[in-house]
Design an enzyme around this catalytic site. Structure first.
Site, PDB file in Angstrom:
ATOM      1  N   PRO A   9      73.315   1.117   0.628  1.00  0.00           N
ATOM      2  CA  PRO A   9      73.992   1.446   1.880  1.00  0.00           C
ATOM      3  C   PRO A   9      73.621   0.525   3.046  1.00  0.00           C
ATOM      4  O   PRO A   9      72.461   0.142   3.208  1.00  0.00           O
ATOM      5  CB  PRO A   9      73.530   2.885   2.173  1.00  0.00           C
ATOM      6  CG  PRO A   9      72.283   3.058   1.382  1.00  0.00           C
ATOM      7  CD  PRO A   9      72.451   2.208   0.156  1.00  0.00           C
ATOM      8  N   ASN A  10      74.643   0.225   3.802  1.00  0.00           N
ATOM      9  CA  ASN A  10      74.556  -0.569   5.044  1.00  0.00           C
ATOM     10  C   ASN A  10      74.308  -2.063   4.804  1.00  0.00           C
ATOM     11  O   ASN A  10      74.334  -2.848   5.747  1.00  0.00           O
ATOM     12  CB  ASN A  10      73.486   0.001   5.995  1.00  0.00           C
ATOM     13  CG  ASN A  10      73.809   1.431   6.389  1.00  0.00           C
ATOM     14  OD1 ASN A  10      74.886   1.689   6.909  1.00  0.00           O
ATOM     15  ND2 ASN A  10      72.915   2.369   6.115  1.00  0.00           N
ATOM     16  N   ARG A  17      74.037  -6.327  11.314  1.00  0.00           N
ATOM     17  CA  ARG A  17      73.145  -5.175  11.391  1.00  0.00           C
ATOM     18  C   ARG A  17      71.728  -5.644  11.722  1.00  0.00           C
ATOM     19  O   ARG A  17      71.110  -6.367  10.931  1.00  0.00           O
ATOM     20  CB  ARG A  17      73.150  -4.511  10.010  1.00  0.00           C
ATOM     21  CG  ARG A  17      72.168  -3.416   9.839  1.00  0.00           C
ATOM     22  CD  ARG A  17      71.993  -3.074   8.372  1.00  0.00           C
ATOM     23  NE  ARG A  17      71.058  -1.974   8.271  1.00  0.00           N
ATOM     24  CZ  ARG A  17      70.382  -1.678   7.191  1.00  0.00           C
ATOM     25  NH1 ARG A  17      70.523  -2.382   6.091  1.00  0.00           N
ATOM     26  NH2 ARG A  17      69.552  -0.667   7.197  1.00  0.00           N
ATOM     27  N   TYR A  22      67.024  -8.186   9.674  1.00  0.00           N
ATOM     28  CA  TYR A  22      67.648  -8.478   8.383  1.00  0.00           C
ATOM     29  C   TYR A  22      68.266  -9.871   8.298  1.00  0.00           C
ATOM     30  O   TYR A  22      68.782 -10.244   7.246  1.00  0.00           O
ATOM     31  CB  TYR A  22      68.710  -7.406   8.077  1.00  0.00           C
ATOM     32  CG  TYR A  22      68.110  -6.025   7.906  1.00  0.00           C
ATOM     33  CD1 TYR A  22      67.238  -5.751   6.857  1.00  0.00           C
ATOM     34  CD2 TYR A  22      68.394  -4.995   8.810  1.00  0.00           C
ATOM     35  CE1 TYR A  22      66.670  -4.499   6.707  1.00  0.00           C
ATOM     36  CE2 TYR A  22      67.830  -3.735   8.662  1.00  0.00           C
ATOM     37  CZ  TYR A  22      66.973  -3.492   7.608  1.00  0.00           C
ATOM     38  OH  TYR A  22      66.412  -2.246   7.449  1.00  0.00           O
ATOM     39  N   ASN A  73      68.627  -3.734  -4.569  1.00  0.00           N
ATOM     40  CA  ASN A  73      68.190  -3.363  -3.226  1.00  0.00           C
ATOM     41  C   ASN A  73      68.898  -2.047  -2.904  1.00  0.00           C
ATOM     42  O   ASN A  73      70.061  -2.038  -2.486  1.00  0.00           O
ATOM     43  CB  ASN A  73      68.533  -4.437  -2.195  1.00  0.00           C
ATOM     44  CG  ASN A  73      67.959  -4.094  -0.821  1.00  0.00           C
ATOM     45  OD1 ASN A  73      67.477  -2.976  -0.596  1.00  0.00           O
ATOM     46  ND2 ASN A  73      68.006  -5.045   0.100  1.00  0.00           N
ATOM     47  N   ALA A  76      68.211   2.326   1.983  1.00  0.00           N
ATOM     48  CA  ALA A  76      67.560   3.586   2.377  1.00  0.00           C
ATOM     49  C   ALA A  76      67.357   4.543   1.202  1.00  0.00           C
ATOM     50  O   ALA A  76      66.422   5.351   1.221  1.00  0.00           O
ATOM     51  CB  ALA A  76      68.389   4.267   3.465  1.00  0.00           C
ATOM     52  N   HIS A  79      63.970   5.203  -0.547  1.00  0.00           N
ATOM     53  CA  HIS A  79      62.957   6.126  -0.021  1.00  0.00           C
ATOM     54  C   HIS A  79      63.317   7.585  -0.242  1.00  0.00           C
ATOM     55  O   HIS A  79      62.597   8.470   0.225  1.00  0.00           O
ATOM     56  CB  HIS A  79      62.761   5.853   1.478  1.00  0.00           C
ATOM     57  CG  HIS A  79      62.694   4.392   1.805  1.00  0.00           C
ATOM     58  ND1 HIS A  79      61.698   3.569   1.320  1.00  0.00           N
ATOM     59  CD2 HIS A  79      63.509   3.581   2.538  1.00  0.00           C
ATOM     60  CE1 HIS A  79      61.909   2.326   1.746  1.00  0.00           C
ATOM     61  NE2 HIS A  79      63.007   2.303   2.492  1.00  0.00           N
ATOM     62  N   GLU A  97      63.106  -4.379  -8.057  1.00  0.00           N
ATOM     63  CA  GLU A  97      63.416  -3.838  -6.725  1.00  0.00           C
ATOM     64  C   GLU A  97      63.227  -4.952  -5.703  1.00  0.00           C
ATOM     65  O   GLU A  97      62.194  -5.613  -5.714  1.00  0.00           O
ATOM     66  CB  GLU A  97      62.452  -2.672  -6.436  1.00  0.00           C
ATOM     67  CG  GLU A  97      62.615  -2.082  -5.054  1.00  0.00           C
ATOM     68  CD  GLU A  97      61.608  -0.950  -4.770  1.00  0.00           C
ATOM     69  OE1 GLU A  97      60.998  -0.424  -5.717  1.00  0.00           O
ATOM     70  OE2 GLU A  97      61.450  -0.625  -3.588  1.00  0.00           O
ATOM     71  N   HIS A  99      63.749  -6.167  -1.421  1.00  0.00           N
ATOM     72  CA  HIS A  99      64.045  -5.827  -0.031  1.00  0.00           C
ATOM     73  C   HIS A  99      63.988  -7.095   0.797  1.00  0.00           C
ATOM     74  O   HIS A  99      63.143  -7.965   0.555  1.00  0.00           O
ATOM     75  CB  HIS A  99      63.023  -4.824   0.518  1.00  0.00           C
ATOM     76  CG  HIS A  99      63.023  -3.535  -0.240  1.00  0.00           C
ATOM     77  ND1 HIS A  99      63.996  -2.585  -0.070  1.00  0.00           N
ATOM     78  CD2 HIS A  99      62.202  -3.072  -1.190  1.00  0.00           C
ATOM     79  CE1 HIS A  99      63.757  -1.571  -0.886  1.00  0.00           C
ATOM     80  NE2 HIS A  99      62.671  -1.845  -1.589  1.00  0.00           N
ATOM     81  N   ARG A 106      56.566  -1.414   7.856  1.00  0.00           N
ATOM     82  CA  ARG A 106      57.483  -0.754   8.805  1.00  0.00           C
ATOM     83  C   ARG A 106      57.105   0.725   8.976  1.00  0.00           C
ATOM     84  O   ARG A 106      55.939   1.073   8.860  1.00  0.00           O
ATOM     85  CB  ARG A 106      58.923  -0.966   8.316  1.00  0.00           C
ATOM     86  CG  ARG A 106      59.296  -2.466   8.267  1.00  0.00           C
ATOM     87  CD  ARG A 106      60.702  -2.687   7.796  1.00  0.00           C
ATOM     88  NE  ARG A 106      61.659  -2.054   8.706  1.00  0.00           N
ATOM     89  CZ  ARG A 106      62.949  -1.896   8.423  1.00  0.00           C
ATOM     90  NH1 ARG A 106      63.434  -2.338   7.273  1.00  0.00           N
ATOM     91  NH2 ARG A 106      63.749  -1.309   9.281  1.00  0.00           N
ATOM     92  N   ARG A 110      59.273   4.502   5.237  1.00  0.00           N
ATOM     93  CA  ARG A 110      59.713   3.409   4.363  1.00  0.00           C
ATOM     94  C   ARG A 110      58.606   2.971   3.413  1.00  0.00           C
ATOM     95  O   ARG A 110      58.806   2.108   2.554  1.00  0.00           O
ATOM     96  CB  ARG A 110      60.163   2.199   5.189  1.00  0.00           C
ATOM     97  CG  ARG A 110      61.407   2.449   5.990  1.00  0.00           C
ATOM     98  CD  ARG A 110      61.873   1.177   6.673  1.00  0.00           C
ATOM     99  NE  ARG A 110      62.629   1.505   7.858  1.00  0.00           N
ATOM    100  CZ  ARG A 110      63.937   1.785   7.870  1.00  0.00           C
ATOM    101  NH1 ARG A 110      64.642   1.747   6.778  1.00  0.00           N
ATOM    102  NH2 ARG A 110      64.537   2.102   8.998  1.00  0.00           N
TER     103      ARG A 110
HETATM  104  C1  DQA Z   1      65.841  -2.575   3.063  1.00  0.00           C
HETATM  105  C2  DQA Z   1      64.670  -1.749   3.598  1.00  0.00           C
HETATM  106  C3  DQA Z   1      65.046  -0.296   3.668  1.00  0.00           C
HETATM  107  O1  DQA Z   1      63.964   0.475   4.207  1.00  0.00           O
HETATM  108  C4  DQA Z   1      66.238  -0.094   4.597  1.00  0.00           C
HETATM  109  O2  DQA Z   1      66.650   1.251   4.597  1.00  0.00           O
HETATM  110  C5  DQA Z   1      67.372  -1.003   4.287  1.00  0.00           C
HETATM  111  C6  DQA Z   1      67.109  -2.369   3.879  1.00  0.00           C
HETATM  112  C7  DQA Z   1      65.541  -4.081   3.079  1.00  0.00           C
HETATM  113  O3  DQA Z   1      66.217  -4.811   2.352  1.00  0.00           O
HETATM  114  O4  DQA Z   1      64.669  -4.541   3.804  1.00  0.00           O
HETATM  115  O5  DQA Z   1      68.531  -0.638   4.463  1.00  0.00           O
HETATM  116  O6  DQA Z   1      66.080  -2.206   1.715  1.00  0.00           O
END
Ligand code: DQA
Length: 148
Positions: A9-10, A17, A22, A73, A76, A79, A97, A99, A106, A110
């Site tokens: 997501p996102n 964003r 990021y 990835n 969110a 978590h 995994e 990120h 952070r 997280r």
């Molecule tokens: C993330 C880290 C996560 O905590 C966050 O919710 C994201 C991006 C990262 O790539 O740094 O959406 O996965």
């Protein structure tokens, strides 16, 4: 060898964003750069992004059937998601995994990954290079013919 790259997501909003966290690269650009690296390495890559937990579970299941590794990835959902943990536990292929940021540096919420325990490893904090490093691991593992 085919590797599936799955984003949660996102991450469709990358570039706009919170760019200070990021970065300024869009997801499309990160995927294009990864495809270039994959071509150099002789690896096939497929890409999927969704904001929905169920769609990500289905994508992990499909990737397990169709690919030899998964770069995930889960954003969110990392978590929060027992459903994604269970999907990874059911996988035959290794899942890495990744990120962009380093979640351990952070907010407290997280710092816990539901997924890490079921993954081959985690690569965090290197921006878009986190994905490249994961792809390099898969490529080297293939070339060494190892079960590392
Ligand atoms: C993330 C880290 C996560 O905590 C966050 O919710 C994201 C991006 C990262 O790539 O740094 O959406 O996965």
């Amino acid at each position: 060898m085919k590797i599936s790259v799955i984003n949660g997501p996102n991450l469709n909003l990358l570039g706009q964003r919170e760019p200070e966290l990021y970065g300024r690269l869009s997801l499309a650009r990160i995927e294009a750069d990864l495809k270039d690296l994959a071509d150099e390495l002789g690896v096939e890559v497929g890409f999927f992004q969704s904001n929905s937990e169920g769609a990500l579970v289905t994508a992990v299941q499909e990737a397990d059937r169709e690919a030899e590794g998964i770069i995930l990835n889960a954003a969110a959902y990392t978590h929060t998601s027992v459903a994604l943990l269970d999907a990874i536990l059911a996988c035959r292929v290794p899942v890495v995994e990744v990120h962009l940021t380093n979640p351990l540096a952070r907010e407290d919420f997280r710092r816990r990954s539901f997924l890490a325990q079921a993954c081959a490893g985690t690569i965090s904090g290197f921006g878009a290079e986190s994905y490249s490093l994961a792809l390099l691991w898969f490529s080297r593992r293939k070339n060494e013919g190892s079960g590392a």
